[in-house]
Each structure stands twice: as structure tokens, then as C-alpha cells.
Design a protein around this motif. Structure first.
Motif, mmCIF file in Angstrom:
data_model
loop_
_atom_site.group_PDB
_atom_site.id
_atom_site.type_symbol
_atom_site.label_atom_id
_atom_site.label_comp_id
_atom_site.label_asym_id
_atom_site.label_seq_id
_atom_site.Cartn_x
_atom_site.Cartn_y
_atom_site.Cartn_z
ATOM 1 N N LEU B 55 99.098 16.569 71.047
ATOM 2 C CA LEU B 55 100.085 16.241 70.000
ATOM 3 C C LEU B 55 99.485 15.283 68.972
ATOM 4 O O LEU B 55 99.818 15.369 67.777
ATOM 5 N N SER B 56 98.612 14.433 69.403
ATOM 6 C CA SER B 56 97.961 13.489 68.472
ATOM 7 C C SER B 56 97.185 14.235 67.400
ATOM 8 O O SER B 56 97.154 13.813 66.234
ATOM 9 N N ILE B 57 96.550 15.320 67.778
ATOM 10 C CA ILE B 57 95.745 16.104 66.824
ATOM 11 C C ILE B 57 96.636 16.652 65.714
ATOM 12 O O ILE B 57 96.292 16.563 64.518
ATOM 13 N N VAL B 58 97.783 17.212 66.073
ATOM 14 C CA VAL B 58 98.636 17.866 65.063
ATOM 15 C C VAL B 58 99.503 16.866 64.288
ATOM 16 O O VAL B 58 100.038 17.215 63.238
ATOM 17 N N ILE B 59 99.655 15.610 64.775
ATOM 18 C CA ILE B 59 100.520 14.648 64.095
ATOM 19 C C ILE B 59 99.718 13.603 63.314
ATOM 20 O O ILE B 59 100.106 13.207 62.198
ATOM 21 N N LEU B 60 98.629 13.175 63.851
ATOM 22 C CA LEU B 60 97.918 12.033 63.280
ATOM 23 C C LEU B 60 96.703 12.388 62.431
ATOM 24 O O LEU B 60 96.261 11.552 61.631
ATOM 25 N N GLU B 61 96.190 13.610 62.570
ATOM 26 C CA GLU B 61 94.922 13.915 61.896
ATOM 27 C C GLU B 61 95.144 14.546 60.526
ATOM 28 O O GLU B 61 96.002 15.429 60.361
ATOM 29 N N GLU B 98 104.359 6.353 62.139
ATOM 30 C CA GLU B 98 105.219 5.795 61.086
ATOM 31 C C GLU B 98 104.982 4.292 60.922
ATOM 32 O O GLU B 98 105.019 3.756 59.807
ATOM 33 N N GLU B 99 104.724 3.646 62.008
ATOM 34 C CA GLU B 99 104.576 2.184 61.968
ATOM 35 C C GLU B 99 103.152 1.724 61.705
ATOM 36 O O GLU B 99 102.925 0.749 60.965
ATOM 37 N N ASN B 100 102.189 2.452 62.304
ATOM 38 C CA ASN B 100 100.831 1.909 62.345
ATOM 39 C C ASN B 100 99.753 2.690 61.606
ATOM 40 O O ASN B 100 98.645 2.187 61.445
ATOM 41 N N HIS B 101 100.049 3.884 61.183
ATOM 42 C CA HIS B 101 98.950 4.690 60.629
ATOM 43 C C HIS B 101 98.496 4.154 59.277
ATOM 44 O O HIS B 101 99.331 3.800 58.424
ATOM 45 N N PRO B 102 97.198 4.104 59.059
ATOM 46 C CA PRO B 102 96.675 3.568 57.798
ATOM 47 C C PRO B 102 96.932 4.473 56.588
ATOM 48 O O PRO B 102 97.034 3.996 55.453
ATOM 49 N N ASP B 103 97.010 5.744 56.813
ATOM 50 C CA ASP B 103 97.213 6.698 55.710
ATOM 51 C C ASP B 103 98.707 6.804 55.377
ATOM 52 O O ASP B 103 99.512 7.169 56.243
ATOM 53 N N GLU B 104 99.050 6.516 54.126
ATOM 54 C CA GLU B 104 100.465 6.527 53.713
ATOM 55 C C GLU B 104 101.083 7.922 53.775
ATOM 56 O O GLU B 104 102.249 8.073 54.117
ATOM 57 N N ASN B 105 100.278 8.931 53.392
ATOM 58 C CA ASN B 105 100.773 10.318 53.416
ATOM 59 C C ASN B 105 101.122 10.753 54.842
ATOM 60 O O ASN B 105 102.163 11.373 55.071
ATOM 61 N N ILE B 106 100.269 10.389 55.764
ATOM 62 C CA ILE B 106 100.517 10.743 57.170
ATOM 63 C C ILE B 106 101.747 9.984 57.697
ATOM 64 O O ILE B 106 102.579 10.536 58.423
ATOM 65 N N LYS B 107 101.876 8.714 57.256
ATOM 66 C CA LYS B 107 103.054 7.914 57.631
ATOM 67 C C LYS B 107 104.340 8.581 57.150
ATOM 68 O O LYS B 107 105.319 8.705 57.899
ATOM 69 N N GLU B 108 104.303 8.979 55.876
ATOM 70 C CA GLU B 108 105.476 9.592 55.243
ATOM 71 C C GLU B 108 105.868 10.901 55.935
ATOM 72 O O GLU B 108 107.040 11.146 56.212
#
Lengths: 153, 120
Positions: B55-61, B98-108
Motif C-alpha cells: 500500500l505504501s507504494i501506491v499511496i506514497l510514491e 497527509e501529516e508527514n509527507h514532504p511532497d505537497e501534491n502527494i499530501k493533497e
């Protein structure tokens, strides 16, 4: 002559005992000079044979008339049954003639070919059942190979 | 048997494989493929596995799963996430993104998908 005897002669009364004939009545109180009919038609005694004869004649004519209608109705129904039977017979005859003219062909399946097709399908390495038996490294190779074949690697 | 059928069989086998190394094969070979359909099938397989690493691959990358450049692939991955019976692991990772990711687009994107999952 005494007065008593004169009055008795003037006012002559009818004799007390009058002979009654039970078979005769005279409701109108008229005296016929001719012979009286001995049988009384107004009496409630014996019935007239004429009335009975008329009644039976009417009944008979009604019965004969109705018999004629019944016969015609029966004849119509019998004819319709006969026609129905004839229609069925002609339908059966037509069906039989058509059935005789139809030819049925059976093609025997080539079991040898069927067996070979089935065998090749089961032995196909890319069949899901066979792929599920592979380990991850083999699947990796197969995955890459397939993408190369498809030209999307 | 045509190529598409064979490919589907391989990817579906990797989705259900007991060996956790199958996740690495899907990521290395599948998510980096230039073909949209291959990436779509791979993302679906990773969501189906429903493990934290898949799930990390499809959500965070970036460029993979819900962040794929192809709208078709991204929407298909979101749809697969919404179809999960057990959404707990996915929600946890989305929350973390949502809380910790450095990339704003990925956060959004994670915020939007999390809202959708809570709504459904």
C-alpha cells in the motif's frame, strides 16, 4: 162456502214432497219443453274425453316438432366432430410426409483432435494453474520476458 | 493464449503469492513499465495484497498508484482502495502521508482519498 176454505183455494201452495232428480240442475231456472240432457256438463263428476284428446294432440305435436329440432342439432354436432377428425387426420398425414422428407446428418466428433487440444491447454506453461506453481524469481523472468515480447519493456 | 491473458495471469499470481518478495517484482517490473495498462494492473495487484509495504507504494510514491501521471491509472487505483473490505491499513498510511509527507501534491492527494474512504 166459508172464508177459510176460499183462501185455501186461492192461495194454492205447491206440494211438499217434490221429486229431485240428482243428475239434473237448472241454474237459469228455465223450463225446457224438449228433452233434457241426462248428463250434466257443469258438474264436477266425470271429465270430458274431448279436452283430454285435445291436450294429448297438442303435446304430441309439440313433441314431434322438438324432436325434429333435436335431430337437426345432433346432426350438426356430428358433422363438426367428423370435420375435426378429418382435419386431424390430414395434419398427421402432412406431418408424416414432411418428416419422411427431412434428412438428419450426424457428425462424429474427432475425439483425437479434442484430446490433443485439451492436452495442449493443460500443458500450456502460461496456464494460470501452471503459473501459480512457479516461485517469485521464475515469475519475475516470465513477467519481463512477456513485456519484451509485447514491446513495452 | 494471447499476450494480454498471459500478462494478466502473471500479475494476478503475484498479487496472491505467499512470498512477500512478489511485492518487489511488482514494483520493479510493473510500476515502472511505460504501458498504462500494465501499470494499472500492477497497482491493482498491489492494493489487492493489502499489506503496509504494498500500500505504501501506491499511496506514497510519486508517479505510482494514486499519484500516477495517467488519470486512468490513478482513478483505477483509488477505486481499488475504496473497494477494500479492510481499509484500516490504507487509512493509516493515508493519514501518515497527509501529516508527514514532504511532497505537497502527494499530501493533497492522500487527503482527498482519505476523505473519500471515510465518506464511503
Amino acid at each position: 162456502m166459508e172464508i177459510k176454505s176460499i183462501s185455501s183455494k186461492i192461495f194454492r201452495t205447491a206440494p211438499k214432497n217434490v221429486e229431485n232428480n240428482n243428475n239434473q240442475t237448472n241454474p237459469f231456472g228455465v223450463n225446457f219443453k224438449g228433452k233434457m240432457i241426462s248428463a250434466d256438463v257443469f258438474g264436477s263428476g266425470s271429465k270430458s274425453n274431448l279436452v283430454e284428446k285435445v291436450k294429448s294432440k297438442m303435446l304430441t305435436s309439440a313433441l314431434v316438432g322438438s324432436m325434429g329440432d333435436v335431430a337437426a342439432a345432433i346432426s350438426t354436432r356430428l358433422n363438426s366432430v367428423l370435420n375435426y377428425g378429418k382435419r386431424i387426420k390430414s395434419n398427421v398425414t402432412d406431418f408424416w410426409n414432411k418428416a419422411k422428407s427431412i434428412e438428419i446428418h450426424f457428425e462424429t466428433p474427432n475425439f483425437k483432435e479434442l484430446g490433443e487440444t485439451l492436452k495442449s491447454k493443460l500443458n500450456n506453461p502460461y496456464n494460470k494453474k501452471n503459473i501459480e506453481k512457479l516461485d517469485v524469481s521464475e515469475l519475475r523472468s516470465m513477467f519481463k520476458e512477456r513485456l519484451e515480447i509485447m514491446g513495452v519493456a | 493464449m494471447n499476450n494480454n491473458t498471459i500478462l494478466t495471469n502473471i500479475i494476478e499470481t503475484l498479487a496472491k503469492h505467499e512470498d512477500s518478495a512478489a511485492v518487489g517484482v511488482l514494483e520493479d517490473v510493473g510500476t515502472n513499465c511505460p504501458d498504462d495498462e500494465v501499470r494499472r494492473l500492477t497497482a491493482k495487484a498491489l492494493v489487492t495484497r493489502n499489506t503496509p509495504d504494498s500500500l505504501s507504494i501506491v499511496i506514497l510514491e510519486k508517479g505510482k498508484g494514486i499519484n500516477d501521471l495517467s488519470t486512468n491509472v490513478a482513478m483505477s487505483t483509488i477505486n481499488e482502495l475504496l473497494s477494500l473490505k479492510d481499509k484500516s491499513k490504507a487509512l493509516q498510511i493515508l493519514n501518515d502521508a497527509e501529516e508527514n509527507h514532504p511532497d505537497e501534491n502527494i499530501k493533497e492527494t492522500a487527503r482527498s482519498v482519505k476523505a473519500l474512504m471515510n465518506f464511503c
